[in-house]
Design a protein around this motif. Sequence first.
Motif: not given
Length: 127
Positions: A83-95
């Motif tokens: 998760t510390f190298s990911s660019t995914q935000t909470g919104k992206g994870m929700n999608h």
Amino acid sequence: KVVVDFTSIVQYRHPQEMGGAYWICSFMVTMVSFPVAIKIYKINGADDKNVQLAWTIAWTFIPLVMISFAMFFYNMDVKYIGTFSSTQTGKGMNHENFKNGANDRVKLASFSCSRHYWVGIEDEMKQ
């Protein structure tokens, strides 16, 4: 964001708004900006006593923060390190969870999030 970056309290990182890669980059910029600020202060005619104190604080603070950061990663559950190298935000994870959820329970969790997170998938959610 300023408090989290400047205090380096990793537990306050807000993954719903920024990905881990952004947070790590911001953390590094903060660590580099401390010595840069001291150099700028000295160039602008600061008192040598104050500059020396600032360097002492910087060379104490920066290694301590880096050691604590390394210990945090060392003690972290391995499944969360990515998760510390990911660019995914909470919104992206929700999608992603809504579109690729293994079952309806996972997809239903998307409704417990802010409506802000639904932008882009509202039509799919209505079906």
